[in-house]
Design an enzyme around this catalytic site. Structure first.
Site, PDB file in Angstrom:
ATOM      1  N   PRO A  10       6.544  -1.230   8.318  1.00  0.00           N
ATOM      2  CA  PRO A  10       6.443  -0.758   9.693  1.00  0.00           C
ATOM      3  C   PRO A  10       7.544  -1.269  10.622  1.00  0.00           C
ATOM      4  O   PRO A  10       7.968  -2.424  10.527  1.00  0.00           O
ATOM      5  CB  PRO A  10       5.082  -1.288  10.153  1.00  0.00           C
ATOM      6  CG  PRO A  10       4.742  -2.370   9.202  1.00  0.00           C
ATOM      7  CD  PRO A  10       5.365  -1.992   7.899  1.00  0.00           C
ATOM      8  N   ALA A  78       5.912  -6.395   8.859  1.00  0.00           N
ATOM      9  CA  ALA A  78       4.747  -7.155   9.331  1.00  0.00           C
ATOM     10  C   ALA A  78       3.648  -7.246   8.269  1.00  0.00           C
ATOM     11  O   ALA A  78       2.871  -8.208   8.262  1.00  0.00           O
ATOM     12  CB  ALA A  78       4.196  -6.529  10.615  1.00  0.00           C
ATOM     13  N   HIS A  81       2.813 -10.444   6.126  1.00  0.00           N
ATOM     14  CA  HIS A  81       1.969 -11.548   6.569  1.00  0.00           C
ATOM     15  C   HIS A  81       0.487 -11.180   6.621  1.00  0.00           C
ATOM     16  O   HIS A  81      -0.338 -12.008   6.984  1.00  0.00           O
ATOM     17  CB  HIS A  81       2.437 -12.015   7.959  1.00  0.00           C
ATOM     18  CG  HIS A  81       3.922 -12.039   8.110  1.00  0.00           C
ATOM     19  ND1 HIS A  81       4.722 -12.844   7.331  1.00  0.00           N
ATOM     20  CD2 HIS A  81       4.768 -11.310   8.889  1.00  0.00           C
ATOM     21  CE1 HIS A  81       5.993 -12.629   7.652  1.00  0.00           C
ATOM     22  NE2 HIS A  81       6.049 -11.705   8.587  1.00  0.00           N
ATOM     23  N   ASP A  88      -1.986  -6.225  -3.758  1.00  0.00           N
ATOM     24  CA  ASP A  88      -2.779  -5.788  -4.905  1.00  0.00           C
ATOM     25  C   ASP A  88      -2.170  -4.548  -5.557  1.00  0.00           C
ATOM     26  O   ASP A  88      -2.238  -4.389  -6.784  1.00  0.00           O
ATOM     27  CB  ASP A  88      -4.221  -5.497  -4.485  1.00  0.00           C
ATOM     28  CG  ASP A  88      -5.038  -6.765  -4.256  1.00  0.00           C
ATOM     29  OD1 ASP A  88      -4.537  -7.866  -4.597  1.00  0.00           O
ATOM     30  OD2 ASP A  88      -6.162  -6.660  -3.739  1.00  0.00           O
ATOM     31  N   HIS A 101      13.894  -9.842   3.435  1.00  0.00           N
ATOM     32  CA  HIS A 101      13.702  -9.862   4.889  1.00  0.00           C
ATOM     33  C   HIS A 101      15.055 -10.011   5.571  1.00  0.00           C
ATOM     34  O   HIS A 101      15.871 -10.845   5.154  1.00  0.00           O
ATOM     35  CB  HIS A 101      12.801 -11.028   5.314  1.00  0.00           C
ATOM     36  CG  HIS A 101      11.427 -10.912   4.742  1.00  0.00           C
ATOM     37  ND1 HIS A 101      10.493 -10.026   5.230  1.00  0.00           N
ATOM     38  CD2 HIS A 101      10.848 -11.533   3.682  1.00  0.00           C
ATOM     39  CE1 HIS A 101       9.398 -10.120   4.497  1.00  0.00           C
ATOM     40  NE2 HIS A 101       9.586 -11.023   3.557  1.00  0.00           N
ATOM     41  N   SER A 103      15.608 -11.027   8.723  1.00  0.00           N
ATOM     42  CA  SER A 103      15.655 -12.275   9.492  1.00  0.00           C
ATOM     43  C   SER A 103      15.183 -13.433   8.612  1.00  0.00           C
ATOM     44  O   SER A 103      14.540 -13.227   7.584  1.00  0.00           O
ATOM     45  CB  SER A 103      14.754 -12.153  10.725  1.00  0.00           C
ATOM     46  OG  SER A 103      13.391 -12.054  10.334  1.00  0.00           O
ATOM     47  N   ARG A 112       4.978 -16.201  10.515  1.00  0.00           N
ATOM     48  CA  ARG A 112       5.883 -15.444   9.639  1.00  0.00           C
ATOM     49  C   ARG A 112       6.254 -16.236   8.375  1.00  0.00           C
ATOM     50  O   ARG A 112       6.876 -15.702   7.464  1.00  0.00           O
ATOM     51  CB  ARG A 112       7.155 -15.052  10.379  1.00  0.00           C
ATOM     52  CG  ARG A 112       6.911 -14.067  11.499  1.00  0.00           C
ATOM     53  CD  ARG A 112       8.203 -13.550  12.089  1.00  0.00           C
ATOM     54  NE  ARG A 112       7.976 -13.048  13.427  1.00  0.00           N
ATOM     55  CZ  ARG A 112       7.562 -11.810  13.720  1.00  0.00           C
ATOM     56  NH1 ARG A 112       7.349 -10.941  12.759  1.00  0.00           N
ATOM     57  NH2 ARG A 112       7.361 -11.448  14.976  1.00  0.00           N
TER      58      ARG A 112
HETATM   59  C1  DQA Z   1      10.907  -8.752   8.699  1.00  0.00           C
HETATM   60  C2  DQA Z   1      10.218 -10.027   9.196  1.00  0.00           C
HETATM   61  C3  DQA Z   1       8.774  -9.754   9.575  1.00  0.00           C
HETATM   62  O1  DQA Z   1       8.157 -10.951  10.044  1.00  0.00           O
HETATM   63  C4  DQA Z   1       8.696  -8.725  10.675  1.00  0.00           C
HETATM   64  O2  DQA Z   1       7.351  -8.413  10.976  1.00  0.00           O
HETATM   65  C5  DQA Z   1       9.481  -7.499  10.385  1.00  0.00           C
HETATM   66  C6  DQA Z   1      10.772  -7.621   9.699  1.00  0.00           C
HETATM   67  C7  DQA Z   1      12.410  -8.971   8.435  1.00  0.00           C
HETATM   68  O3  DQA Z   1      13.005  -8.126   7.786  1.00  0.00           O
HETATM   69  O4  DQA Z   1      12.984  -9.946   8.905  1.00  0.00           O
HETATM   70  O5  DQA Z   1       9.109  -6.396  10.777  1.00  0.00           O
HETATM   71  O6  DQA Z   1      10.306  -8.369   7.476  1.00  0.00           O
END
Ligand code: DQA
Length: 141
Positions: A10, A78, A81, A88, A101, A103, A112
Protein backbone atom coordinates in the site's frame (compact mmCIF):
# COMPACT_ATOMS: atom_id res chain seq x y z
CA UNK A 1 14.41 -20.70 -15.22
CA UNK A 2 11.29 -19.62 -13.29
CA UNK A 3 10.28 -16.01 -13.14
CA UNK A 4 10.52 -13.33 -10.49
CA UNK A 5 7.44 -11.64 -9.06
CA UNK A 6 7.97 -8.13 -7.68
CA UNK A 7 5.20 -7.17 -5.26
CA UNK A 8 4.62 -3.75 -3.75
CA UNK A 9 2.14 -2.95 -0.99
CA UNK A 10 0.00 0.00 0.00
CA UNK A 11 0.88 3.60 -0.85
CA UNK A 12 3.90 2.61 -2.93
CA UNK A 13 1.85 3.68 -5.97
CA UNK A 14 2.44 7.21 -4.61
CA UNK A 15 6.23 6.99 -4.84
CA UNK A 16 7.66 10.15 -6.34
CA UNK A 17 5.31 12.44 -4.43
CA UNK A 18 4.99 10.51 -1.15
CA UNK A 19 7.35 11.83 1.57
CA UNK A 20 10.25 12.27 -0.88
CA UNK A 21 12.72 12.94 1.94
CA UNK A 22 12.07 9.40 3.14
CA UNK A 23 11.31 7.49 -0.05
CA UNK A 24 13.08 9.50 -2.78
CA UNK A 25 11.67 11.04 -5.94
CA UNK A 26 11.63 8.01 -8.23
CA UNK A 27 8.17 6.72 -9.18
CA UNK A 28 7.06 3.09 -8.98
CA UNK A 29 6.62 3.08 -12.76
CA UNK A 30 10.28 4.15 -13.12
CA UNK A 31 11.42 1.43 -10.71
CA UNK A 32 9.43 -1.22 -12.58
CA UNK A 33 10.71 -0.06 -15.98
CA UNK A 34 14.28 -0.28 -14.70
CA UNK A 35 13.70 -3.72 -13.18
CA UNK A 36 12.24 -5.04 -16.44
CA UNK A 37 15.35 -3.84 -18.33
CA UNK A 38 17.68 -5.33 -15.71
CA UNK A 39 15.78 -8.63 -15.75
CA UNK A 40 16.18 -8.78 -19.54
CA UNK A 41 19.96 -8.29 -19.15
CA UNK A 42 20.07 -11.01 -16.49
CA UNK A 43 17.97 -13.39 -18.58
CA UNK A 44 15.13 -13.47 -16.05
CA UNK A 45 11.44 -13.12 -16.71
CA UNK A 46 9.68 -10.76 -14.36
CA UNK A 47 6.20 -9.65 -13.37
CA UNK A 48 5.48 -6.55 -11.28
CA UNK A 49 2.34 -6.00 -9.21
CA UNK A 50 1.21 -3.34 -6.73
CA UNK A 51 -1.92 -3.18 -4.61
CA UNK A 52 -3.22 -1.14 -1.72
CA UNK A 53 -5.37 -4.09 -0.61
CA UNK A 54 -4.22 -6.90 1.65
CA UNK A 55 -6.55 -9.55 0.19
CA UNK A 56 -5.55 -8.67 -3.37
CA UNK A 57 -1.89 -9.17 -2.44
CA UNK A 58 -2.75 -12.48 -0.75
CA UNK A 59 -4.53 -13.57 -3.94
CA UNK A 60 -1.54 -12.59 -6.10
CA UNK A 61 0.86 -14.53 -3.84
CA UNK A 62 -1.42 -17.57 -4.00
CA UNK A 63 -1.51 -17.22 -7.80
CA UNK A 64 2.28 -17.33 -7.86
CA UNK A 65 2.11 -21.00 -6.85
CA UNK A 66 0.69 -21.85 -10.28
CA UNK A 67 2.30 -19.37 -12.67
CA UNK A 68 5.95 -20.42 -12.62
CA UNK A 69 7.14 -17.87 -10.08
CA UNK A 70 10.46 -19.04 -8.62
CA UNK A 71 11.16 -16.08 -6.34
CA UNK A 72 9.25 -13.23 -4.71
CA UNK A 73 10.75 -9.79 -4.22
CA UNK A 74 8.35 -7.92 -1.98
CA UNK A 75 8.06 -4.58 -0.29
CA UNK A 76 4.96 -5.20 1.83
CA UNK A 77 5.02 -1.51 2.90
CA UNK A 78 2.77 -0.95 5.95
CA UNK A 79 1.64 -4.59 5.80
CA UNK A 80 5.20 -5.47 6.82
CA UNK A 81 4.27 -4.54 10.36
CA UNK A 82 0.71 -5.88 10.47
CA UNK A 83 -0.08 -8.70 8.08
CA UNK A 84 -0.16 -12.26 9.37
CA UNK A 85 -2.37 -13.05 6.34
CA UNK A 86 0.30 -12.03 3.83
CA UNK A 87 3.00 -13.85 5.80
CA UNK A 88 0.86 -17.00 5.82
CA UNK A 89 0.32 -16.67 2.05
CA UNK A 90 4.10 -16.57 1.44
CA UNK A 91 4.58 -19.60 3.71
CA UNK A 92 1.64 -21.33 2.03
CA UNK A 93 3.14 -21.20 -1.47
CA UNK A 94 6.67 -22.13 -0.33
CA UNK A 95 8.28 -19.63 -2.74
CA UNK A 96 11.48 -17.99 -1.48
CA UNK A 97 11.19 -14.31 -0.57
CA UNK A 98 13.54 -11.35 -0.62
CA UNK A 99 12.11 -8.47 1.45
CA UNK A 100 12.91 -4.92 0.33
CA UNK A 101 12.33 -1.56 2.02
CA UNK A 102 13.29 1.78 0.54
CA UNK A 103 13.80 3.45 3.90
CA UNK A 104 15.84 2.18 6.81
CA UNK A 105 12.96 0.96 8.95
CA UNK A 106 15.34 0.55 11.92
CA UNK A 107 16.04 4.29 12.03
CA UNK A 108 12.38 5.26 12.15
CA UNK A 109 9.45 4.83 14.54
CA UNK A 110 9.81 1.76 16.81
CA UNK A 111 6.73 0.07 15.30
CA UNK A 112 8.55 -0.17 11.95
CA UNK A 113 11.35 -2.29 13.44
CA UNK A 114 9.18 -5.40 13.55
CA UNK A 115 8.53 -7.27 10.32
CA UNK A 116 6.25 -10.26 9.81
CA UNK A 117 8.51 -11.26 6.88
CA UNK A 118 12.16 -10.92 7.87
CA UNK A 119 12.34 -14.25 9.69
CA UNK A 120 10.87 -16.12 6.71
CA UNK A 121 12.87 -14.23 4.04
CA UNK A 122 16.03 -15.44 2.32
CA UNK A 123 17.34 -11.94 2.88
CA UNK A 124 16.22 -8.39 3.57
CA UNK A 125 17.46 -5.15 1.99
CA UNK A 126 16.56 -1.94 3.82
CA UNK A 127 17.44 1.71 3.55
CA UNK A 128 19.17 1.79 0.17
CA UNK A 129 16.28 3.33 -1.76
CA UNK A 130 15.14 1.99 -5.12
CA UNK A 131 18.47 0.29 -5.81
CA UNK A 132 17.42 -2.27 -3.19
CA UNK A 133 15.01 -3.82 -5.72
CA UNK A 134 17.85 -4.09 -8.29
CA UNK A 135 20.14 -5.70 -5.73
CA UNK A 136 17.41 -8.21 -4.90
CA UNK A 137 17.01 -9.00 -8.60
CA UNK A 138 20.76 -9.61 -8.93
CA UNK A 139 20.59 -11.93 -5.94
CA UNK A 140 17.68 -13.73 -7.59
CA UNK A 141 19.75 -14.24 -10.73
C1 DQA B 1 8.43 0.86 3.60
C2 DQA B 1 8.55 1.06 5.11
C3 DQA B 1 7.22 0.85 5.80
O1 DQA B 1 7.35 1.05 7.20
C4 DQA B 1 6.19 1.83 5.28
O2 DQA B 1 4.93 1.58 5.86
C5 DQA B 1 6.11 1.86 3.80
C6 DQA B 1 7.34 1.72 3.01
C7 DQA B 1 9.75 1.20 2.86
O3 DQA B 1 9.87 0.83 1.71
O4 DQA B 1 10.61 1.86 3.42
O5 DQA B 1 5.04 2.07 3.22
O6 DQA B 1 8.14 -0.50 3.35
Amino acid sequence: MGSVLVLNGPNLNLLGRREPATYGSITLADIETRLRAEARELGLSIDCFQSNHEGVLVDRVQGAADDGTALLIMNPAAFTHTSVALRDAVLGVSIPLIEVHLSNVHRREPFRAHSYFSDIALGTIVGLGAIGYSLALRAAA
